[in-house]
Motif scaffolding. Structure first.
Motif, PDB file in Angstrom:
ATOM      1  N   LEU A 293      -9.519  -0.461  -2.212  1.00 26.37           N
ATOM      2  CA  LEU A 293     -10.731   0.626  -2.612  1.00 26.37           C
ATOM      3  C   LEU A 293     -10.115   0.938  -4.461  1.00 26.37           C
ATOM      4  O   LEU A 293     -11.006   0.877  -5.146  1.00 26.37           O
ATOM      5  N   ARG A 294      -8.828   1.543  -4.280  1.00 34.45           N
ATOM      6  CA  ARG A 294      -8.470   2.219  -6.112  1.00 34.45           C
ATOM      7  C   ARG A 294      -9.125   1.462  -6.794  1.00 34.45           C
ATOM      8  O   ARG A 294      -9.470   1.581  -7.894  1.00 34.45           O
ATOM      9  N   LEU A 295      -8.224   0.095  -6.294  1.00 33.29           N
ATOM     10  CA  LEU A 295      -8.619  -1.312  -6.851  1.00 33.29           C
ATOM     11  C   LEU A 295      -9.149  -1.759  -7.629  1.00 33.29           C
ATOM     12  O   LEU A 295      -9.226  -3.093  -8.378  1.00 33.29           O
ATOM     13  N   GLY A 296     -10.515  -1.524  -6.361  1.00 29.65           N
ATOM     14  CA  GLY A 296     -11.865  -2.417  -6.875  1.00 29.65           C
ATOM     15  C   GLY A 296     -11.629  -3.600  -5.733  1.00 29.65           C
ATOM     16  O   GLY A 296     -13.060  -4.149  -5.749  1.00 29.65           O
ATOM     17  N   ARG A 297     -11.270  -3.809  -5.030  1.00 29.30           N
ATOM     18  CA  ARG A 297     -11.129  -4.603  -3.797  1.00 29.30           C
ATOM     19  C   ARG A 297     -12.024  -4.621  -2.928  1.00 29.30           C
ATOM     20  O   ARG A 297     -12.322  -3.147  -2.622  1.00 29.30           O
ATOM     21  N   MET A 298     -12.759  -5.483  -1.755  1.00 29.87           N
ATOM     22  CA  MET A 298     -13.331  -5.651  -0.746  1.00 29.87           C
ATOM     23  C   MET A 298     -12.752  -5.339   0.501  1.00 29.87           C
ATOM     24  O   MET A 298     -11.284  -4.679   0.388  1.00 29.87           O
ATOM     25  N   VAL A 299     -12.782  -3.055   1.164  1.00 28.32           N
ATOM     26  CA  VAL A 299     -11.907  -3.621   2.323  1.00 28.32           C
ATOM     27  C   VAL A 299     -13.020  -3.421   3.426  1.00 28.32           C
ATOM     28  O   VAL A 299     -14.394  -2.866   3.191  1.00 28.32           O
ATOM     29  N   PHE A 300     -12.611  -4.183   4.597  1.00 24.32           N
ATOM     30  CA  PHE A 300     -13.439  -4.460   5.966  1.00 24.32           C
ATOM     31  C   PHE A 300     -12.537  -3.540   6.683  1.00 24.32           C
ATOM     32  O   PHE A 300     -11.182  -4.199   6.869  1.00 24.32           O
TER      33      PHE A 300
ATOM     34  N   SER B 143      -4.589  -9.448  -2.980  1.00 22.44           N
ATOM     35  CA  SER B 143      -5.173  -9.484  -2.605  1.00 22.44           C
ATOM     36  C   SER B 143      -7.103  -9.863  -3.088  1.00 22.44           C
ATOM     37  O   SER B 143      -7.834  -8.545  -3.355  1.00 22.44           O
ATOM     38  N   ASP B 144      -8.626 -10.207  -2.705  1.00 21.45           N
ATOM     39  CA  ASP B 144      -9.689 -10.754  -3.035  1.00 21.45           C
ATOM     40  C   ASP B 144     -10.453  -9.364  -2.340  1.00 21.45           C
ATOM     41  O   ASP B 144     -11.016  -8.626  -2.498  1.00 21.45           O
ATOM     42  N   ALA B 145      -9.598  -9.182  -1.156  1.00 19.92           N
ATOM     43  CA  ALA B 145     -10.335  -8.248  -0.193  1.00 19.92           C
ATOM     44  C   ALA B 145      -9.069  -7.863   1.121  1.00 19.92           C
ATOM     45  O   ALA B 145      -8.179  -8.663   0.912  1.00 19.92           O
ATOM     46  N   THR B 146      -9.663  -6.494   2.124  1.00 23.09           N
ATOM     47  CA  THR B 146      -8.721  -6.406   2.581  1.00 23.09           C
ATOM     48  C   THR B 146      -9.592  -6.408   4.328  1.00 23.09           C
ATOM     49  O   THR B 146     -10.074  -5.903   4.369  1.00 23.09           O
TER      50      THR B 146
ATOM     51  N   SER C  48      -2.638 -18.090  -7.787  1.00 22.78           N
ATOM     52  CA  SER C  48      -3.470 -18.923  -8.557  1.00 22.78           C
ATOM     53  C   SER C  48      -4.534 -19.355  -8.498  1.00 22.78           C
ATOM     54  O   SER C  48      -4.998 -19.783  -9.209  1.00 22.78           O
ATOM     55  N   GLU C  49      -4.193 -19.918  -6.754  1.00 21.54           N
ATOM     56  CA  GLU C  49      -5.202 -20.984  -6.875  1.00 21.54           C
ATOM     57  C   GLU C  49      -6.027 -20.332  -5.616  1.00 21.54           C
ATOM     58  O   GLU C  49      -5.670 -19.821  -4.121  1.00 21.54           O
ATOM     59  N   GLY C  50      -7.034 -20.445  -5.737  1.00 24.03           N
ATOM     60  CA  GLY C  50      -8.001 -19.329  -4.020  1.00 24.03           C
ATOM     61  C   GLY C  50      -8.504 -18.726  -3.855  1.00 24.03           C
ATOM     62  O   GLY C  50      -7.932 -17.956  -4.384  1.00 24.03           O
ATOM     63  N   LYS C  51      -8.975 -18.346  -2.142  1.00 27.69           N
ATOM     64  CA  LYS C  51      -8.941 -16.708  -2.365  1.00 27.69           C
ATOM     65  C   LYS C  51      -7.808 -16.536  -1.737  1.00 27.69           C
ATOM     66  O   LYS C  51      -7.550 -16.943  -0.594  1.00 27.69           O
ATOM     67  N   ARG C  52      -7.282 -14.899  -1.857  1.00 31.32           N
ATOM     68  CA  ARG C  52      -6.431 -13.913  -0.649  1.00 31.32           C
ATOM     69  C   ARG C  52      -7.297 -12.960  -0.480  1.00 31.32           C
ATOM     70  O   ARG C  52      -7.964 -12.196  -1.169  1.00 31.32           O
ATOM     71  N   VAL C  53      -7.080 -12.532   0.890  1.00 28.54           N
ATOM     72  CA  VAL C  53      -7.654 -12.140   1.728  1.00 28.54           C
ATOM     73  C   VAL C  53      -6.132 -11.726   2.641  1.00 28.54           C
ATOM     74  O   VAL C  53      -5.613 -12.380   3.519  1.00 28.54           O
ATOM     75  N   SER C  54      -6.140  -9.963   2.497  1.00 26.78           N
ATOM     76  CA  SER C  54      -4.359  -9.285   3.572  1.00 26.78           C
ATOM     77  C   SER C  54      -5.121  -8.875   4.740  1.00 26.78           C
ATOM     78  O   SER C  54      -6.432  -8.528   4.901  1.00 26.78           O
ATOM     79  N   VAL C  55      -4.122  -8.886   6.092  1.00 23.59           N
ATOM     80  CA  VAL C  55      -4.945  -8.896   7.365  1.00 23.59           C
ATOM     81  C   VAL C  55      -3.743  -7.840   7.926  1.00 23.59           C
ATOM     82  O   VAL C  55      -2.696  -8.462   7.759  1.00 23.59           O
ATOM     83  N   VAL C  56      -4.207  -6.936   7.744  1.00 21.21           N
ATOM     84  CA  VAL C  56      -2.887  -5.734   7.631  1.00 21.21           C
ATOM     85  C   VAL C  56      -3.243  -5.170   9.382  1.00 21.21           C
ATOM     86  O   VAL C  56      -4.674  -5.279   9.764  1.00 21.21           O
ATOM     87  N   GLY C  57      -2.894  -4.247   9.675  1.00 19.97           N
ATOM     88  CA  GLY C  57      -2.874  -3.518  10.859  1.00 19.97           C
ATOM     89  C   GLY C  57      -1.722  -2.668  11.852  1.00 19.97           C
ATOM     90  O   GLY C  57      -0.697  -2.561  11.016  1.00 19.97           O
ATOM     91  N   SER C  58      -1.764  -2.350  13.000  1.00 14.22           N
ATOM     92  CA  SER C  58      -0.444  -1.502  13.611  1.00 14.22           C
ATOM     93  C   SER C  58       0.265  -2.352  13.723  1.00 14.22           C
ATOM     94  O   SER C  58       0.276  -3.613  13.986  1.00 14.22           O
ATOM     95  N   ARG C  59       2.003  -1.469  13.401  1.00 12.97           N
ATOM     96  CA  ARG C  59       3.160  -2.446  14.197  1.00 12.97           C
ATOM     97  C   ARG C  59       2.759  -2.404  16.225  1.00 12.97           C
ATOM     98  O   ARG C  59       3.653  -2.689  16.536  1.00 12.97           O
ATOM     99  N   LYS C  60       2.101  -2.268  16.899  1.00  7.75           N
ATOM    100  CA  LYS C  60       2.460  -1.341  18.041  1.00  7.75           C
ATOM    101  C   LYS C  60       0.260  -2.260  18.051  1.00  7.75           C
ATOM    102  O   LYS C  60       0.405  -1.353  18.694  1.00  7.75           O
TER     103      LYS C  60
END
Length: 220
Positions: free
Chosen positions: A165-172, A143-146, A30-42
């Motif tokens: 993208l479907r949820l209207g969030r920013m994707v980088f 998250s506010d962005a991924t 509930s506080e601040g911005k949240r950004v997902s950092v995701v990627g390959s398992r390998k």
């Protein structure tokens, strides 16, 4: 279970879980911005280095680092955020009592003690492949962005981007992904609104990320 989701639009409500199980510092939702950092398992060595650089930039701007506790990029993102004194949220595809992979058990325990772990799965829920796309949708929702660091042509990481993208969030997408001629999905995702993230633009981009989720998480 806590019912967390407050002022959401109809599409967000449609894709939100009925509720979430939480363990840790619930103020991180509930506080601040949240950004997902995701990627390959390998990931490649370069992918790991890029994850650390992106995570450092997020921590330096006080942004909460969200990831899925999986092997590879997720683990590097969580561990880097912790090492640098930042905050991190682990969104699980398993109940809160189970780490997947099991080798991340100690990391999960530390996140629950000092940060926040989130799951939509009740204790005793078996681990199924379908859990993880659901997890990705929830991770995108809070998250506010991924930011996608590295992902193959068939990587499940792509699902996170599409859900955001479907949820209207920013994707980088990191520039290195977009320039990889072996991948077709980055150009398709860009066609639907994903943006290229260049290293030199990272600080300015992070400053400009809107706080989409502030109104969506109700007070406890």
């Amino acid at each position: 279970m806590r019912d967390l989701f407050g002022a959401m639009n109809r599409f967000e409500i449609k894709h939100a879980p009925e509720g979430l199980y939480l363990d840790g510092n619930i103020s991180l939702l509930s506080e601040g911005k949240r950004v997902s950092v995701v990627g390959s398992r390998k990931p490649s060595l370069e992918g790991q280095a890029r994850t650390r650089a992106v995570t450092r930039a997020l921590v330096e701007q006080g942004i909460i680092v969200v990831s899925g506790l999986a092997d590879g990029i997720d683990t590097v993102a969580h561990e880097t955020a912790i090492e640098l004194g930042g905050s991190t949220i682990a969104v699980l595809g398993t109940p809160l009592t189970e780490a997947y992979p099991k080798s991340n058990g100690a990391l999960l325990d530390r996140i629950k003690a000092e940060h926040l772990a989130v799951s939509q799965f009740a204790e005793g829920t078996p681990a199924r492949r379908t859990n993880f796309p659901q997890r990705n949708r929830t991770m995108a929702l809070i998250s506010d962005a991924t930011i996608i660091i590295e992902a193959s042509e068939k990587s499940g990481t792509r699902h996170q981007g599409w859900e955001a993208l479907r949820l209207g969030r920013m994707v980088f997408l990191l520039q290195s992904i977009v320039e990889n001629s072996a991948l077709s999905w980055p150009q398709e995702m860009i066609g639907y609104g994903a943006q290229i993230l260049r290293r030199e633009d990272l600080p300015a981009v992070l400053e400009d990320i809107p706080n989409f989720t502030a109104a969506n998480i109700s007070a406890f």
